[in-house]
Design an enzyme around this catalytic site. Structure first.
Site, PDB file in Angstrom:
ATOM      1  N   ALA A  32      -8.385  11.816   3.576  1.00  0.00           N
ATOM      2  CA  ALA A  32      -9.679  12.051   4.223  1.00  0.00           C
ATOM      3  C   ALA A  32     -10.467  13.137   3.497  1.00  0.00           C
ATOM      4  CB  ALA A  32      -9.463  12.433   5.680  1.00  0.00           C
ATOM      5  N   GLN A  82      -7.513  -3.941   9.058  1.00  0.00           N
ATOM      6  CA  GLN A  82      -6.706  -2.943   9.753  1.00  0.00           C
ATOM      7  C   GLN A  82      -5.509  -3.686  10.347  1.00  0.00           C
ATOM      8  OE1 GLN A  82      -5.315  -0.156   9.991  1.00  0.00           O
ATOM      9  NE2 GLN A  82      -7.315   0.867  10.043  1.00  0.00           N
ATOM     10  N   TYR A 106      -6.439   7.119  -0.150  1.00  0.00           N
ATOM     11  CA  TYR A 106      -7.233   8.286  -0.541  1.00  0.00           C
ATOM     12  C   TYR A 106      -7.310   9.191   0.682  1.00  0.00           C
ATOM     13  CZ  TYR A 106     -11.323  10.611  -2.679  1.00  0.00           C
ATOM     14  OH  TYR A 106     -12.186  11.510  -3.249  1.00  0.00           O
ATOM     15  N   GLU A 131       0.853  -1.200   0.000  1.00  0.00           N
ATOM     16  CA  GLU A 131       0.000   0.000   0.000  1.00  0.00           C
ATOM     17  C   GLU A 131       0.884   1.243   0.000  1.00  0.00           C
ATOM     18  OE1 GLU A 131      -3.523   0.353   2.757  1.00  0.00           O
ATOM     19  OE2 GLU A 131      -2.364   2.067   3.471  1.00  0.00           O
ATOM     20  N   HIS A 183      -8.191   3.340  -3.416  1.00  0.00           N
ATOM     21  CA  HIS A 183      -9.050   3.486  -2.237  1.00  0.00           C
ATOM     22  C   HIS A 183     -10.002   4.653  -2.483  1.00  0.00           C
ATOM     23  CE1 HIS A 183      -5.938   1.608   0.754  1.00  0.00           C
ATOM     24  NE2 HIS A 183      -5.826   1.086  -0.448  1.00  0.00           N
TER      25      HIS A 183
HETATM   26  P1  FAD Z   1     -17.725   1.263   7.618  1.00  0.00           P
HETATM   27  O1  FAD Z   1     -17.774  -0.106   7.086  1.00  0.00           O
HETATM   28  O2  FAD Z   1     -18.698   2.241   7.093  1.00  0.00           O
HETATM   29  O3  FAD Z   1     -17.847   1.162   9.205  1.00  0.00           O
HETATM   30  C1  FAD Z   1     -17.640   2.296  10.058  1.00  0.00           C
HETATM   31  C2  FAD Z   1     -18.333   2.046  11.386  1.00  0.00           C
HETATM   32  O4  FAD Z   1     -19.740   2.007  11.186  1.00  0.00           O
HETATM   33  C3  FAD Z   1     -17.987   0.700  12.043  1.00  0.00           C
HETATM   34  O5  FAD Z   1     -17.985   0.901  13.424  1.00  0.00           O
HETATM   35  C4  FAD Z   1     -19.113  -0.218  11.637  1.00  0.00           C
HETATM   36  O6  FAD Z   1     -19.337  -1.250  12.570  1.00  0.00           O
HETATM   37  C5  FAD Z   1     -20.289   0.756  11.594  1.00  0.00           C
HETATM   38  N1  FAD Z   1     -21.292   0.376  10.593  1.00  0.00           N
HETATM   39  C6  FAD Z   1     -21.077  -0.096   9.354  1.00  0.00           C
HETATM   40  N2  FAD Z   1     -22.242  -0.308   8.709  1.00  0.00           N
HETATM   41  C7  FAD Z   1     -23.211   0.055   9.572  1.00  0.00           C
HETATM   42  C8  FAD Z   1     -24.638   0.069   9.501  1.00  0.00           C
HETATM   43  N3  FAD Z   1     -25.284  -0.331   8.391  1.00  0.00           N
HETATM   44  N4  FAD Z   1     -25.329   0.520  10.590  1.00  0.00           N
HETATM   45  C9  FAD Z   1     -24.686   0.934  11.705  1.00  0.00           C
HETATM   46  N5  FAD Z   1     -23.346   0.937  11.829  1.00  0.00           N
HETATM   47  C10 FAD Z   1     -22.608   0.511  10.765  1.00  0.00           C
HETATM   48  N6  FAD Z   1      -9.156   5.814   5.352  1.00  0.00           N
HETATM   49  C11 FAD Z   1      -8.978   6.813   4.456  1.00  0.00           C
HETATM   50  O7  FAD Z   1      -9.431   7.942   4.685  1.00  0.00           O
HETATM   51  N7  FAD Z   1      -8.295   6.614   3.280  1.00  0.00           N
HETATM   52  C12 FAD Z   1      -7.788   5.398   2.959  1.00  0.00           C
HETATM   53  O8  FAD Z   1      -7.188   5.228   1.899  1.00  0.00           O
HETATM   54  C13 FAD Z   1      -7.957   4.312   3.875  1.00  0.00           C
HETATM   55  N8  FAD Z   1      -7.494   3.075   3.601  1.00  0.00           N
HETATM   56  C14 FAD Z   1      -7.738   2.043   4.457  1.00  0.00           C
HETATM   57  C15 FAD Z   1      -7.277   0.752   4.127  1.00  0.00           C
HETATM   58  C16 FAD Z   1      -7.520  -0.317   4.981  1.00  0.00           C
HETATM   59  C17 FAD Z   1      -7.027  -1.702   4.593  1.00  0.00           C
HETATM   60  C18 FAD Z   1      -8.230  -0.112   6.197  1.00  0.00           C
HETATM   61  C19 FAD Z   1      -8.491  -1.260   7.127  1.00  0.00           C
HETATM   62  C20 FAD Z   1      -8.667   1.163   6.542  1.00  0.00           C
HETATM   63  C21 FAD Z   1      -8.429   2.241   5.678  1.00  0.00           C
HETATM   64  N9  FAD Z   1      -8.878   3.545   5.980  1.00  0.00           N
HETATM   65  C22 FAD Z   1      -8.675   4.570   5.092  1.00  0.00           C
HETATM   66  C23 FAD Z   1      -9.505   3.838   7.278  1.00  0.00           C
HETATM   67  C24 FAD Z   1     -11.033   3.764   7.229  1.00  0.00           C
HETATM   68  O9  FAD Z   1     -11.559   4.730   6.337  1.00  0.00           O
HETATM   69  C25 FAD Z   1     -11.530   4.034   8.654  1.00  0.00           C
HETATM   70  O10 FAD Z   1     -11.201   2.944   9.480  1.00  0.00           O
HETATM   71  C26 FAD Z   1     -12.985   4.412   8.764  1.00  0.00           C
HETATM   72  O11 FAD Z   1     -13.218   4.990  10.053  1.00  0.00           O
HETATM   73  C27 FAD Z   1     -13.948   3.232   8.659  1.00  0.00           C
HETATM   74  O12 FAD Z   1     -13.988   2.751   7.397  1.00  0.00           O
HETATM   75  P2  FAD Z   1     -14.846   1.415   7.057  1.00  0.00           P
HETATM   76  O13 FAD Z   1     -14.751   1.263   5.594  1.00  0.00           O
HETATM   77  O14 FAD Z   1     -14.467   0.296   7.918  1.00  0.00           O
HETATM   78  O15 FAD Z   1     -16.308   1.948   7.443  1.00  0.00           O
END
Ligand code: FAD
Length: 284
Positions: free
Chosen positions: A51, A174, A49, A17, A77
Site C-alpha cells: 500500500a 478478488q 505492491y 501471486e 502490481h
Molecule cells: P478502482 O478500479 O479504482 O476502483 C475502486 C473503487 O472506485 C470501486 O468501488 C469502483 O467501483 C470505484 N470507481 C472506479 N472508477 C470510478 C470512477 N471513474 N468514478 C467513480 N467511482 C469509480 N492492493 C494493493 O495495495 N497491492 C496489490 O498488489 C494488490 N493486488 C491486487 C490483486 C488483485 C487480483 C485484486 C483483485 C486486488 C488487489 N489489490 C491490491 C487490492 C486493490 O488495490 C483494492 O481492492 C483497491 O481498494 C481497489 O482497487 P481497484 O483497482 O479495483 O480500484
C-alpha cells in the site's frame, strides 16, 4: 517473455501471486515456495505492491529477478493511491527498461495511518491510460465479483469495471467462495459489451482467522456453510482445516473450469502447500 493475453489463448491458465518478503526468513520461505510451484509450469506469476508504495523497490527487484533470472513471465502490481503521476511514470519506465511486459493497474488503498495527499490518479482506469502512454505493456486490472466495498452499488461497480476493462487487456478477480459471484460478474460485463478474459482469483480458506479478516477487508462473503465446515474440524488442528479449505477450493475451481474460466490466479501468501494440493487435485 510474452504478453499474458497471448498465453491465455492456450487454455485455462494457472498463475501464482507472491508478495515481496519482509526479511531474511520471509525470503527463504518465498524461495522454497517458488522452487516448488515453478514445477507446475505456471502460465505467469505476479508480485504484489505494498500500500502506498511501501514495497516499491522490493516489488520491482523481485519482479525483475523472477522474470529475467528465473525465466518465468512475471506481472508487477502497481497502485495509484498516495503516488504522484511522476512517481508512477518513473516506475513504469523502470519496468519498461528492465524488459517487464505485464503490469496490473490497481486503484489501491492508502497505507494504514497515512494522512498525506491521496494520489494524483484517483482510479485504476487512469493508471491503465498512463501505462499505455509509457510503453507496449499488457495491462491487467482488478475485478470485484461481490463488488468492491467503496462502490455506491453493484451496478455502479460493474459500470466502472466494464469501463476500465475496456481499456485494459484482462482482469483478475478478488477472491470469492461461491462460483455464482463470478458468473454474475461475467454476465454484468457481457451485458455492458465487455468480453475480455477475467481470471478467477482463488484464495483457499486454510485459516479461519485469516479468511475472516481478509474477507471483511475486501468485501468478500465468507459463507456460513464454509465457516461451519472449517469450524467442525478446527479442534483437529491446522492440517485438518487446510484439508477442508483445499477440498472446497478444488470444487470451486472445477465448477469454474467446467464453465470455461480463462484461468486461475492462486493467492499463495508465499506458501506452497495448499496451492500445490489444489493443483494436484485439478491435474495441473
Ligand atoms: P478502482 O478500479 O479504482 O476502483 C475502486 C473503487 O472506485 C470501486 O468501488 C469502483 O467501483 C470505484 N470507481 C472506479 N472508477 C470510478 C470512477 N471513474 N468514478 C467513480 N467511482 C469509480 N492492493 C494493493 O495495495 N497491492 C496489490 O498488489 C494488490 N493486488 C491486487 C490483486 C488483485 C487480483 C485484486 C483483485 C486486488 C488487489 N489489490 C491490491 C487490492 C486493490 O488495490 C483494492 O481492492 C483497491 O481498494 C481497489 O482497487 P481497484 O483497482 O479495483 O480500484
Amino acid at each position: 517473455m510474452a504478453h499474458i493475453p497471448e498465453l491465455l489463448r492456450d487454455g485455462p491458465s494457472c498463475s501464482f501471486e507472491f508478495g515481496p518478503p519482509r526479511d531474511d526468513k520471509g525470503e527463504a520461505t518465498l524461495s522454497t515456495t517458488i522452487d516448488e510451484l515453478r514445477k507446475r509450469n505456471p502460465t505467469y506469476v505476479s508480485v504484489t505492491y505494498g500500500a502506498g508504495g511501501s514495497t516499491r523497490d522490493r516489488t520491482h527487484d523481485l519482479v525483475v529477478q523472477i522474470n529475467n533470472e528465473m525465466g518465468l513471465t512475471t506481472m508487477a502490481h502497481l497502485t495509484c493511491a498516495a503516488h504522484t503521476r511522476h512517481d508512477l511514470e518513473l516506475l513504469i519506465e523502470r519496468y519498461r527498461i528492465a524488459g517487464i511486459e505485464n503490469l496490473l493497474a490497481l486503484g489501491g488503498d492508502p497505507p494504514v495511518g497515512y494522512d498525506g495527499p491521496p494520489g494524483e490518479l484517483q482510479y485504476a482506469n487512469e493508471l491503465v491510460a498512463l501505462i499505455r502512454s509509457v510503453g507496449n505493456f499488457s495491462v491487467g486490472v482488478a475485478a470485484h465479483p461481490e463488488p468492491h466495498p467503496r462502490s455506491e452499488s453493484i451496478q455502479a461497480d460493474r459500470d466502472h469495471t466494464a469501463e476500465k476493462l475496456d481499456g485494459a487487456d484482462f482482469a483478475i478477480t478478488q477472491f470469492f467462495f461461491e462460483a455464482r459471484h463470478y458468473f454474475d460478474l461475467i454476465d454484468g460485463l457481457a451485458s455492458r459489451g465487455v468480453t475480455k478474459p477475467v481470471i478467477a482469483g482463488i484464495m483457499p480458506a486454510t485459516s479461519i482467522a485469516a479468511i475472516t479478516r481478509m474477507a471483511q477487508l475486501q468485501g468478500s462473503e465468507f459463507p456460513t456453510w464454509l465457516a461451519d465446515k472449517l469450524y467442525a474440524v478446527e479442534d483437529q488442528g491446522p492440517a485438518a482445516v487446510r484439508a477442508v479449505g483445499v477440498s472446497e477450493a478444488t470444487k470451486l475451481c472445477e465448477e469454474l473450469r467446467d464453465a470455461g474460466v480463462p484461468g486461475f490466479q492462486f493467492f499463495t501468501l508465499n506458501l506452497a502447500t495448499a496451492t500445490r494440493e489444489i493443483c494436484d487435485n485439478l491435474g495441473i
